[in-house]
Design an enzyme around this catalytic site. Structure first.
Site, mmCIF file in Angstrom:
data_model
loop_
_atom_site.group_PDB
_atom_site.id
_atom_site.type_symbol
_atom_site.label_atom_id
_atom_site.label_comp_id
_atom_site.label_asym_id
_atom_site.label_seq_id
_atom_site.Cartn_x
_atom_site.Cartn_y
_atom_site.Cartn_z
ATOM 1 N N ARG A 15 0.857 -1.191 0.000
ATOM 2 C CA ARG A 15 0.000 0.000 0.000
ATOM 3 C C ARG A 15 0.894 1.242 0.000
ATOM 4 O O ARG A 15 2.095 1.137 0.278
ATOM 5 C CB ARG A 15 -0.873 0.039 1.270
ATOM 6 N N ASP A 42 -6.726 -9.933 0.746
ATOM 7 C CA ASP A 42 -6.159 -9.428 2.001
ATOM 8 C C ASP A 42 -6.097 -10.446 3.140
ATOM 9 O O ASP A 42 -6.847 -10.352 4.115
ATOM 10 C CB ASP A 42 -6.923 -8.169 2.448
ATOM 11 N N HIS A 45 -5.087 -9.967 7.581
ATOM 12 C CA HIS A 45 -5.803 -10.008 8.862
ATOM 13 C C HIS A 45 -5.542 -11.377 9.489
ATOM 14 O O HIS A 45 -5.611 -12.397 8.806
ATOM 15 C CB HIS A 45 -7.297 -9.797 8.639
ATOM 16 N N TYR A 89 -15.360 -11.782 12.075
ATOM 17 C CA TYR A 89 -15.210 -10.817 10.986
ATOM 18 C C TYR A 89 -14.143 -11.248 9.985
ATOM 19 O O TYR A 89 -14.361 -11.231 8.767
ATOM 20 C CB TYR A 89 -14.852 -9.490 11.657
ATOM 21 N N GLU A 219 -19.752 3.433 12.775
ATOM 22 C CA GLU A 219 -19.615 2.012 12.447
ATOM 23 C C GLU A 219 -18.933 1.232 13.576
ATOM 24 O O GLU A 219 -17.978 1.718 14.193
ATOM 25 C CB GLU A 219 -18.806 1.858 11.153
ATOM 26 N N HIS A 244 -20.640 -4.381 9.952
ATOM 27 C CA HIS A 244 -20.307 -5.354 8.914
ATOM 28 C C HIS A 244 -21.147 -6.618 9.116
ATOM 29 O O HIS A 244 -21.458 -6.986 10.245
ATOM 30 C CB HIS A 244 -18.835 -5.748 9.015
ATOM 31 N N THR A 294 -15.412 -3.071 2.534
ATOM 32 C CA THR A 294 -14.185 -3.460 1.832
ATOM 33 C C THR A 294 -13.183 -4.065 2.806
ATOM 34 O O THR A 294 -13.209 -3.771 3.996
ATOM 35 C CB THR A 294 -13.536 -2.220 1.169
ATOM 36 N N THR A 295 -12.306 -4.915 2.256
ATOM 37 C CA THR A 295 -11.098 -5.264 2.993
ATOM 38 C C THR A 295 -9.902 -4.603 2.326
ATOM 39 O O THR A 295 -8.775 -4.826 2.720
ATOM 40 C CB THR A 295 -10.890 -6.790 3.056
ATOM 41 N N ARG A 383 -3.049 -0.773 9.700
ATOM 42 C CA ARG A 383 -2.723 -0.962 8.293
ATOM 43 C C ARG A 383 -1.517 -0.135 7.877
ATOM 44 O O ARG A 383 -1.527 0.550 6.856
ATOM 45 C CB ARG A 383 -3.921 -0.625 7.386
HETATM 46 O O1 LIG Z 1 -14.439 -0.892 7.450
HETATM 47 C C1 LIG Z 1 -13.538 -1.625 7.866
HETATM 48 O O2 LIG Z 1 -13.640 -2.082 8.996
HETATM 49 C C2 LIG Z 1 -12.347 -1.945 7.059
HETATM 50 O O3 LIG Z 1 -12.190 -1.375 5.993
HETATM 51 C C3 LIG Z 1 -11.392 -2.930 7.607
HETATM 52 C C4 LIG Z 1 -9.959 -2.659 7.282
HETATM 53 O O4 LIG Z 1 -9.115 -3.280 8.206
HETATM 54 C C5 LIG Z 1 -9.614 -3.134 5.910
HETATM 55 O O5 LIG Z 1 -9.904 -4.496 5.849
HETATM 56 C C6 LIG Z 1 -8.155 -2.907 5.574
HETATM 57 O O6 LIG Z 1 -7.459 -3.888 5.295
HETATM 58 O O7 LIG Z 1 -7.698 -1.741 5.586
HETATM 59 MG MG LIG Z 2 -15.554 -1.004 9.362
HETATM 60 MG MG LIG Z 3 -8.387 -5.649 4.810
#
Ligand SMILES: O=C(O)C(=O)C[C@@H](O)[C@H](O)C(=O)O
Ligand SMILES: [Mg+2]
Ligand SMILES: [Mg+2]
Length: 389
Positions: A15, A42, A45, A89, A219, A244, A294-295, A383
């Site tokens: 990234r 991804d 995690h 999650y 959220e 989520h 999203t991840t 991240r």
């Molecule tokens: O809304 C969220 O919660 C994410 O976007 C999770 C983040 O950890 C995402 O998966 C990432 O890898 O930046």
């Molecule tokens: Mg979130």
């Molecule tokens: Mg992610």
């Protein structure tokens, strides 16, 4: 048409923050020649709970070879049995199922010569609004770095942002203050995302403190699977609450306990497009809104979400998929595109998912496995490649 081979390839793509994310590209070959692609996105995690690529490929071979890819219901049932929902999650079984399910939709739509969206309910829209993430502040001196991110992305057309909060509320407040004093109405903060880090009462205190600034929703303001906690928060907070969706059971509990206003649905976390569509229908039946989460996928995963989002009737809030903008590069010949803060669907005349693999790029980013070296909890939660404690 029958599936004749499953191929998995792992890539590690950095990234802009320096953090490298590993993803697995899925190719499903068929006896008709059509090849479907998908993305298990991804795996960073829970990096110490690692999937063995060779073993996974052999397992998927045994499940998929000889199957008709149009049998998505049957194949998903079998994937569910092998990689069951775990009420968590970041369960990697969901990422695996998602990569396979995407490739099924891709190969079927390519075989029919139609856009993937044509198998997902068609198109109500050709683009939808997304927001750029501002990762969680740990230190006050990160505020200026993040203001710089806002400045740069605003110039690119992203005028809506979401903010991860809850670790250093002084810094969260300082950031919001700086954003609005410098950019005023030019910028929208869509959400404060607590990412399940805090108990609902602590999240409520922090939200009340930050409520003098403009934002649209909150959220994950409770520990995960604390459905009652979310409901308490929701009843005491003026902002809509999103959470989520990571399993049908968890979504059922959130509906039963009236825990949220908005379901954040991402195929990667619920285990595929088939499962994501079910979650979206359940939300509709329950009278709840939807946004697409999203991840931080590459272009394959993001394109699948663009197709998925094109048919949703109750996509009432700004969505999150901006992965292709977060990574320094991608592994397709032409990245999925953004225009003035909107994610654009691939052209409807293109059969399938609408993006093609670039093997030069894949070779450049190919990694042998999904194992990780030492990573700190902060690096994972925030991240970032920063190792500051
Ligand atoms: O809304 C969220 O919660 C994410 O976007 C999770 C983040 O950890 C995402 O998966 C990432 O890898 O930046
Ligand atoms: Mg979130
Ligand atoms: Mg992610």
């Amino acid at each position: 048409m029958k599936i004749s081979k499953v191929k998995l390839t792992a890539v590690g793509v950095p990234r802009h923050t320096g953090f490298v994310n590993k993803h697995v590209i899925v190719q499903l070959e068929t006896d008709e020649g059509a090849v479907g692609i998908g993305e298990m996105s991804d795996f960073s995690h829970l990096p110490r709970y690692s999937v063995d690529m060779k073993d996974l490929e052999a397992t998927l071979d045994s499940i998929l070879i000889g199957k008709n890819p149009f049998d998505t219901a049957d194949i998903n049932r079998e994937l569910d049995l092998n990689f069951p929902q775990a009420l968590y999650y970041y369960e990697k079984g969901s990422f695996i199922r998602n990569g396979v399910d995407t490739a099924l939709y891709d190969v079927c739509s390519k075989f029919l010569g139609v856009s993937m969206s044509d198998l997902l309910g068609g198109r109500q829209r050709e683009k939808f609004k997304v927001c750029y993430p501002i990762f969680r502040h740990r230190f006050i001196d990160e505020v200026e770095e993040n203001i710089e991110v806002v400045r740069g992305r605003l110039e690119q057309g992203f005028d809506t942002f979401r903010l991860y909060v809850g670790k250093n509320v002084d810094a969260d407040e300082a950031f919001l203050d700086r954003v609005y004093s410098e950019f005023g109405d030019k910028v929208t903060i869509k959400s404060l995302d607590f990412s399940h880090l805090l108990d609902w009462k602590d999240a409520l205190r922090a939200t009340r403190r930050l409520a003098k600034y403009r934002f649209e929703l909150v959220e994950s303001p409770a520990y995960w699977n604390d459905f009652e906690g979310l409901n308490h928060f929701r009843l005491q907070c003026e902002f809509p609450i999103s959470e989520h969706v990571w399993s049908p059971r968890q979504q059922y509990e959130m509906i039963k306990k009236d825990s949220v206003d908005i379901f954040n649905i991402a195929p990667v976390f619920i285990g595929g497009l088939t499962a994501a569509r079910k979650a979206a229908y359940a939300a509709e039946v329950a009278g709840k809104s939807v946004l697409i989460g999203t991840t931080q996928e590459l272009s394959i995963g993001t394109s699948a979400m663009a197709h998925f989002g094109s048919a949703l009737p109750h996509l009432n809030y700004t969505s999150d998929p901006t992965g292709p903008e977060l990574y320094i590069d991608d592994i397709v010949t032409q990245k999925i595109s953004y225009e003035n803060g909107y994610l654009r669907l691939p052209d409807r005349n293109i059969a399938g998912i609408g993006v093609d693999l670039d093997w030069n790029k894949i070779e450049k980013y190919r990694v042998p496995d999904l194992s990780w070296g030492d990573v700190s909890v902060h690096q994972l939660q925030d991240r970032t490649s920063q190792t500051r404690g």
